[in-house]
Motif scaffolding. Sequence first.
Motif, PDB file in Angstrom:
ATOM      1  N   VAL A  50       0.851  -1.183   0.000  1.00  0.00           N
ATOM      2  CA  VAL A  50       0.000   0.000   0.000  1.00  0.00           C
ATOM      3  C   VAL A  50       0.893   1.242   0.000  1.00  0.00           C
ATOM      4  CG1 VAL A  50      -1.767   1.321   1.224  1.00  0.00           C
ATOM      5  CG2 VAL A  50      -1.841  -1.192   1.248  1.00  0.00           C
ATOM      6  N   LEU A  51       0.699   2.067  -1.008  1.00  0.00           N
ATOM      7  CA  LEU A  51       1.334   3.377  -1.070  1.00  0.00           C
ATOM      8  C   LEU A  51       0.270   4.392  -0.661  1.00  0.00           C
ATOM      9  CD1 LEU A  51       3.488   5.443  -1.810  1.00  0.00           C
ATOM     10  CD2 LEU A  51       2.820   5.187  -4.210  1.00  0.00           C
ATOM     11  N   ALA A  52       0.452   5.013   0.480  1.00  0.00           N
ATOM     12  CA  ALA A  52      -0.543   5.939   1.017  1.00  0.00           C
ATOM     13  C   ALA A  52      -0.017   7.373   0.950  1.00  0.00           C
ATOM     14  CB  ALA A  52      -0.884   5.580   2.453  1.00  0.00           C
ATOM     15  N   THR A  53      -0.944   8.318   0.858  1.00  0.00           N
ATOM     16  CA  THR A  53      -0.573   9.717   0.983  1.00  0.00           C
ATOM     17  C   THR A  53      -1.294  10.306   2.193  1.00  0.00           C
ATOM     18  OG1 THR A  53      -2.351  10.588  -0.424  1.00  0.00           O
ATOM     19  CG2 THR A  53      -0.290   9.955  -1.512  1.00  0.00           C
ATOM     20  N   ALA A  54      -0.737  11.387   2.712  1.00  0.00           N
ATOM     21  CA  ALA A  54      -1.349  12.072   3.853  1.00  0.00           C
ATOM     22  C   ALA A  54      -1.145  13.567   3.691  1.00  0.00           C
ATOM     23  CB  ALA A  54      -0.737  11.598   5.167  1.00  0.00           C
ATOM     24  N   CYS A  55      -2.257  14.300   3.727  1.00  0.00           N
ATOM     25  CA  CYS A  55      -2.197  15.755   3.769  1.00  0.00           C
ATOM     26  C   CYS A  55      -1.444  16.151   5.037  1.00  0.00           C
ATOM     27  CB  CYS A  55      -3.620  16.298   3.833  1.00  0.00           C
ATOM     28  SG  CYS A  55      -3.971  17.516   2.601  1.00  0.00           S
ATOM     29  N   SER A  56      -0.531  17.108   4.925  1.00  0.00           N
ATOM     30  CA  SER A  56       0.273  17.507   6.082  1.00  0.00           C
ATOM     31  C   SER A  56       0.557  19.001   5.978  1.00  0.00           C
ATOM     32  CB  SER A  56       1.589  16.715   6.109  1.00  0.00           C
ATOM     33  OG  SER A  56       2.361  17.054   7.225  1.00  0.00           O
ATOM     34  N   HIS A  57      -0.252  19.792   6.676  1.00  0.00           N
ATOM     35  CA  HIS A  57      -0.165  21.247   6.556  1.00  0.00           C
ATOM     36  C   HIS A  57       0.348  21.895   7.838  1.00  0.00           C
ATOM     37  CE1 HIS A  57      -2.137  21.154   2.719  1.00  0.00           C
ATOM     38  NE2 HIS A  57      -3.233  20.604   3.212  1.00  0.00           N
ATOM     39  N   GLU A  58       1.181  22.891   7.665  1.00  0.00           N
ATOM     40  CA  GLU A  58       1.535  23.791   8.762  1.00  0.00           C
ATOM     41  C   GLU A  58       0.451  24.866   8.858  1.00  0.00           C
ATOM     42  OE1 GLU A  58       3.982  23.342  10.741  1.00  0.00           O
ATOM     43  OE2 GLU A  58       5.279  21.918   9.686  1.00  0.00           O
ATOM     44  N   PRO A  59       0.215  25.432  10.029  1.00  0.00           N
ATOM     45  CA  PRO A  59      -0.841  26.445  10.168  1.00  0.00           C
ATOM     46  C   PRO A  59      -0.689  27.622   9.214  1.00  0.00           C
ATOM     47  CG  PRO A  59      -0.124  25.714  12.326  1.00  0.00           C
ATOM     48  CD  PRO A  59       0.823  25.087  11.329  1.00  0.00           C
ATOM     49  N   ASP A  60       0.544  27.948   8.836  1.00  0.00           N
ATOM     50  CA  ASP A  60       0.758  29.092   7.946  1.00  0.00           C
ATOM     51  C   ASP A  60       0.938  28.677   6.493  1.00  0.00           C
ATOM     52  OD1 ASP A  60       3.157  27.824   8.315  1.00  0.00           O
ATOM     53  OD2 ASP A  60       4.345  29.661   8.479  1.00  0.00           O
ATOM     54  N   GLN A  61       0.600  27.406   6.168  1.00  0.00           N
ATOM     55  CA  GLN A  61       0.713  26.922   4.794  1.00  0.00           C
ATOM     56  C   GLN A  61      -0.590  26.228   4.386  1.00  0.00           C
ATOM     57  OE1 GLN A  61       4.228  24.428   5.142  1.00  0.00           O
ATOM     58  NE2 GLN A  61       5.481  26.005   4.191  1.00  0.00           N
ATOM     59  N   PRO A  62      -1.674  26.980   4.244  1.00  0.00           N
ATOM     60  CA  PRO A  62      -2.954  26.362   3.889  1.00  0.00           C
ATOM     61  C   PRO A  62      -2.998  25.944   2.419  1.00  0.00           C
ATOM     62  CG  PRO A  62      -3.162  28.738   3.889  1.00  0.00           C
ATOM     63  CD  PRO A  62      -1.766  28.436   4.383  1.00  0.00           C
TER      64      PRO A  62
END
Length: 206
Positions: A50-62
Amino acid sequence: MPAGPVVFVDIDTQRDFLDPRGSLHLSASEEIRPNLARLTTFARDRDIPVLATACSHEPDQPDPEPFPPHCLVDSKGAERIEETRWPGSLVLAPDGAFEPPHGGETVPSHLTLQKRKYDLFSHPEADRVVSFYSKSGPTTFVVYGVATDYCVGCAVRGLRERGHRVRVVTDAVAAVEPATLPGALDEFEKVGAERTTTDAICGPQG
């Protein structure tokens, strides 16, 4: 199941999208969660990587779209839902380098690419990872997750642009705007992706 090597591609199945308390909860989430669970269990039982992706945001990088803050680093909303959680996943941070385990002899059973943008291929190591997962020959990438009108669409188009076989699990995807789903699936077919279902991949229940 497709013939030949198969890789499941789990796109952003995180709490902020699929949990009713999530900051960007998708209306179809309750419909697809049982199928996400079946696909995950099937992959684990059959040793399908399984190749998975995950959204990963910093508070100042919407995100560029006017979405509420979601999947912030180290937040509960950034976690995978229980149905698709995979203990021991090899996690690549948004700028992380890919080091094939065991000297490159085998592919990881589960790898998570954390990304700051919609596109799987915005991760600097994505092309290398996808090539590694398909090193044994022509490989079918079975794509599911969220959101069809954003991140899933980017993954499908990116994989097809690179010449890979793609199947989209139509009953295991959801869109931010549900009305866009039929058009997105039509578009995927136009670029050469095939439609499939959870039953077609895992076998019918019962």
